[in-house]
Design a protein around this motif. Sequence first.
Motif, PDB file in Angstrom:
ATOM      1  N   LEU A   1       0.247  80.556 -32.578  1.00 46.74           N
ATOM      2  CA  LEU A   1      -1.061  80.451 -31.937  1.00 46.74           C
ATOM      3  C   LEU A   1      -1.003  80.869 -30.480  1.00 46.74           C
ATOM      4  O   LEU A   1      -1.821  81.658 -30.011  1.00 46.74           O
ATOM      5  N   VAL A   2      -0.025  80.370 -29.758  1.00 47.80           N
ATOM      6  CA  VAL A   2       0.011  80.680 -28.330  1.00 47.80           C
ATOM      7  C   VAL A   2       0.284  82.164 -28.119  1.00 47.80           C
ATOM      8  O   VAL A   2      -0.309  82.815 -27.263  1.00 47.80           O
ATOM      9  N   MET A   3       1.146  82.748 -28.967  1.00 48.10           N
ATOM     10  CA  MET A   3       1.457  84.170 -28.806  1.00 48.10           C
ATOM     11  C   MET A   3       0.246  85.045 -29.086  1.00 48.10           C
ATOM     12  O   MET A   3      -0.137  85.894 -28.294  1.00 48.10           O
TER      13      MET A   3
ATOM     14  N   CYS B   1      -6.874  80.833 -22.430  1.00 45.24           N
ATOM     15  CA  CYS B   1      -7.018  80.806 -20.975  1.00 45.24           C
ATOM     16  C   CYS B   1      -5.771  81.376 -20.310  1.00 45.24           C
ATOM     17  O   CYS B   1      -5.842  82.058 -19.288  1.00 45.24           O
ATOM     18  N   LEU B   2      -4.626  81.112 -20.912  1.00 44.13           N
ATOM     19  CA  LEU B   2      -3.391  81.695 -20.398  1.00 44.13           C
ATOM     20  C   LEU B   2      -3.502  83.223 -20.446  1.00 44.13           C
ATOM     21  O   LEU B   2      -3.130  83.928 -19.502  1.00 44.13           O
ATOM     22  N   GLY B   3      -4.050  83.722 -21.565  1.00 47.58           N
ATOM     23  CA  GLY B   3      -4.249  85.162 -21.707  1.00 47.58           C
ATOM     24  C   GLY B   3      -5.198  85.704 -20.641  1.00 47.58           C
ATOM     25  O   GLY B   3      -4.965  86.767 -20.065  1.00 47.58           O
ATOM     26  N   LEU B   4      -6.257  84.971 -20.369  1.00 40.96           N
ATOM     27  CA  LEU B   4      -7.218  85.398 -19.342  1.00 40.96           C
ATOM     28  C   LEU B   4      -6.522  85.493 -17.987  1.00 40.96           C
ATOM     29  O   LEU B   4      -6.709  86.445 -17.231  1.00 40.96           O
TER      30      LEU B   4
ATOM     31  N   MET C   1       3.782  90.545 -20.142  1.00 41.01           N
ATOM     32  CA  MET C   1       3.610  89.268 -19.471  1.00 41.01           C
ATOM     33  C   MET C   1       3.249  88.176 -20.468  1.00 41.01           C
ATOM     34  O   MET C   1       3.792  87.077 -20.423  1.00 41.01           O
ATOM     35  N   ALA C   2       2.322  88.490 -21.351  1.00 40.11           N
ATOM     36  CA  ALA C   2       1.872  87.479 -22.309  1.00 40.11           C
ATOM     37  C   ALA C   2       3.030  87.052 -23.204  1.00 40.11           C
ATOM     38  O   ALA C   2       3.230  85.868 -23.464  1.00 40.11           O
ATOM     39  N   LEU C   3       3.825  88.028 -23.648  1.00 41.75           N
ATOM     40  CA  LEU C   3       4.957  87.687 -24.510  1.00 41.75           C
ATOM     41  C   LEU C   3       5.985  86.868 -23.735  1.00 41.75           C
ATOM     42  O   LEU C   3       6.509  85.868 -24.226  1.00 41.75           O
ATOM     43  N   GLY C   4       6.261  87.308 -22.497  1.00 44.93           N
ATOM     44  CA  GLY C   4       7.257  86.618 -21.678  1.00 44.93           C
ATOM     45  C   GLY C   4       6.869  85.177 -21.403  1.00 44.93           C
ATOM     46  O   GLY C   4       7.731  84.295 -21.369  1.00 44.93           O
ATOM     47  N   LEU C   5       5.581  84.952 -21.242  1.00 44.65           N
ATOM     48  CA  LEU C   5       5.138  83.595 -20.905  1.00 44.65           C
ATOM     49  C   LEU C   5       5.009  82.704 -22.133  1.00 44.65           C
ATOM     50  O   LEU C   5       4.860  81.496 -22.009  1.00 44.65           O
ATOM     51  N   THR C   6       5.019  83.295 -23.323  1.00 39.63           N
ATOM     52  CA  THR C   6       4.797  82.457 -24.497  1.00 39.63           C
ATOM     53  C   THR C   6       6.018  82.350 -25.407  1.00 39.63           C
ATOM     54  O   THR C   6       6.417  81.253 -25.770  1.00 39.63           O
TER      55      THR C   6
ATOM     56  N   LEU D   1      -8.084  74.250 -15.658  1.00 33.91           N
ATOM     57  CA  LEU D   1      -7.453  74.760 -14.450  1.00 33.91           C
ATOM     58  C   LEU D   1      -7.271  76.285 -14.531  1.00 33.91           C
ATOM     59  O   LEU D   1      -7.644  77.029 -13.622  1.00 33.91           O
ATOM     60  N   MET D   2      -6.737  76.743 -15.668  1.00 36.47           N
ATOM     61  CA  MET D   2      -6.483  78.179 -15.803  1.00 36.47           C
ATOM     62  C   MET D   2      -7.791  78.969 -15.816  1.00 36.47           C
ATOM     63  O   MET D   2      -7.876  80.050 -15.248  1.00 36.47           O
TER      64      MET D   2
END
Lengths: 242, 360, 301
Positions: free
Chosen positions: B175-177, B260-263, B278-283, B346-347
């Motif tokens: 889901l997060v990815m 929201c992380l994606g945004l 970035m999205a992959l690295g953060l998830t 917050l995000m």
Amino acid sequence: MIHTSHLVKQFGSFKAVDEINLEIGRGEIFGFLGANGAGKTTTIRMLSGLLKPSSGEIRIDDLDIVRHSEQIKHKLGYMSQKFSLYPDLKAVENLQFYAGIYRVPFEPALKRLEPLLEQFGLSSILNTLTQDLPMGYKQRLSLVAALMHDPPLVFLDEPTSGVDPQARREFWQVINDLANLGKTIIVSTHFMDEAEYCHRVIIMQDGREVALGNPAELKTKHGSANMQELFLKVLGVSDAKL
Amino acid sequence: MPSFSRIRAIAEKEVFHILRDSRTLAIIFLMPLLQLIIFGYAMNMEIRQVPLLVDDLAMNSSSRALVSAFVNTDYFVLIAKEAGTLKPDELFRERRAQATLTIPKDFGAFQHRVLLRIDASDPNSAQMIQNYALGIVNSTGVRTEAGIDLRAQILYNPDLKSSFFFVPGLIALILVMVCALLTSISISREKEMGTMEQILVSPVSATEILFGKVIPYLILGLLDALIILAVGMLLFQVPFRGDFSVFLLFTFLYVLTSLCLGLLVSTVAKTQQAAMMMALGLTLLPTLLLSGYMFPITSMPVILQKLTYIIPARYYLQIIRGIMLKGNNIAQLYQAGLSLLSMSVLMLIVAARRFKLRLS
Amino acid sequence: MNVLKIQELSVRYGPVEALSKVDLEVQPAMVYGIIGPDGAGKTTLLRSICTLLPYQEGSIEVLGYDAANRAKEIRARIGYMPQRFSLYQDLSVQQNLRFFARLFKVNHADMLKRREQLYKFSRLEPFAKRLAGNLSGGMKQKLALSCALIHTPGLIILDEPTFGVDPVSRVEFWQLLHQLKADGISIVVSTPYMDEASQCDQVVLLHKGRMIGQGSPAEIISGWKGKLYSLTSSDLRKLYEFLLSRANKEDLQLFGSEIHLFSEQELSSDKIASWQREFPALESCVEIKPGMEDVFLRMMQ
């Protein structure tokens, strides 16, 4: 329609636009000419509300562009050189989307633009995916999209880049018709011969105005046979060949 | 005030993008299935059918009882003892056995010592083999030397099935990815193509754009969660002991956090490629390593433990394991839920502010 | 000897005929223009010359080599600048030049000498260490041209080299081309800009894969049978509407301060006088010299 005084845009220490004063009337076709980095795109972006001026004033229909940005955005249509359409949407879906973000009912808007769609030969391709359309069609579709909300002021940022001469002439015919309906057209172009279609042009260099006026008058004034020659002359570029 | 009709215009267009892009659609729906199957069958944490060589020097009823206790489980399989005794060392090196069991001559009434040798080149398996063997030895009723009789009772997953552990974890990871990736790409693509410029000259506000972008993917994310859940339950018999509506509520929160992380990523990344990295690295890695999915948080160094508080999956793992395995209710999960909610808010605020800043 | 000789060239993509029976000859130290709208077959023609595309009929001879079977020799002796910027954006100016020199096996000493010349010629030396991606549009094109010239080819093929480049940089770029020509290099260049077409020694006009004209720009303009008039008025709009009732819409073009009228025959002074009577605001009606674009658009119809 448009009034600017002492318009300046600064990026750090670099003055991209320096003291531009303009008075553009309703129904006028006004052209911005200049090399890359001369400040024409920056000026157009300020006039269309995409960039905030560093100093100076812009009034559109007597409204200040910073304070009344919301109201002004409804009044203007914008067509960028990239023909901002979604390639994976059908032509009609692109139009629908732009009607949607301007909150205008789609069917009446389409009906109003029907003669234009007809003239552009777009009626038959409305259900084609935009990515499958030739460049000339994308350009014309992009103009129609910018007109969905019937704005009195239309910005065209290099609207004919990548379009062949035949399509360019037809496109300008329509621009002329729009001006005749009372719309104000602001256009920037790389093609000097296109400046001939404008009622007035401004030639910019290093953010400043170096010439402003009617193409025919400017040519007479500087003793140039065509716009290209005039352009190079006022910019101080020496080349007899062009 | 955000306008509903504009949000709808953007959301509808987004749906067209999703439906026309068959490759992305395949990634969204096939990736979870593929991962489930890979994790489920290949990355099995249980040990089964360990080749065991038994050297029974006693050959009496006690020793036979012990050997059959090993063989009767699914964990060990006896390998034939060939003529001439191969040393354990060689057996291990040739990978013919993973463990050897030596029962001494006088095993029985007075002697209860046996020797278990284990190939520990894979320490995890070795540890498990040891545990299983101990369990077997204990269950035969043969007394151990020490006087203490330790009995553990294992709750929620009595068979210690690893599918119970990875199916919830996989829901959290996928889901997060998917959510962070899709939203960040969809916005950076518009920047790359120049369509964002066109939208920005219209009276659309940053909030309207963000909402219009998030809603379709929110639905997509929830759909994805349901698919993984259904397949996990069908293929791996993972239980679902809690309430389904509680699951939906908290999964909605988690999907929102991921979107929201994606945004947020999209306000930094200028190109689709940068957004993807970035999205992959953060998830991917943080979720795998720092959420408590693979490694228990309590055994991490303090600094890493602190870091886990900003990993959304940390909270969601608590939630989903709680719902699926323990049958937790809202009262038991609301704290984790609140953490997710405050992270999203917050995000979203930061994203909306940055979004305006960048393009005006 | 011809630098390039093409006879009856036809190229097909499956059932689609992209080029049909094209003939052209390029002499040494000549700028040869390929003119045409999008989809006319310009890029196909250039790629065939570079031996990048197989062709079905006809022959191409480049620097004395047959393109059908001597691709290797031809490729080593020509320079090619594709339509899209095809250099490495993350390499510096210097590194790009060195890379292309190595591709063409230019030895190091020759490369250094050649690079000096090219720096002087393109005025890129101050930017030698700058990444290609950080150059302005005009400078990128100059770098691409320099890379195409690093192995001192006798013929260079340029596919719309000034596409999207601003007018001042375009002028500078063409100055470089004239300099190359003076050094004896032959240039085949495609362009959608009619003012650039006028600067070529010879041009071929392509439309839907067929040649619709060939010759020097002056020959093409003088060979055109038709007249072009410029009309002015204090009320151009009204004049336009007036003319619409007397001429075909396709023959009229409304500009900012004048209207162009195309006519097969010369307009008699009687006719002009009668127009002036019917429409007193008509200020002037004079014959003007057509440009390349006027002629080209007419020939396409």
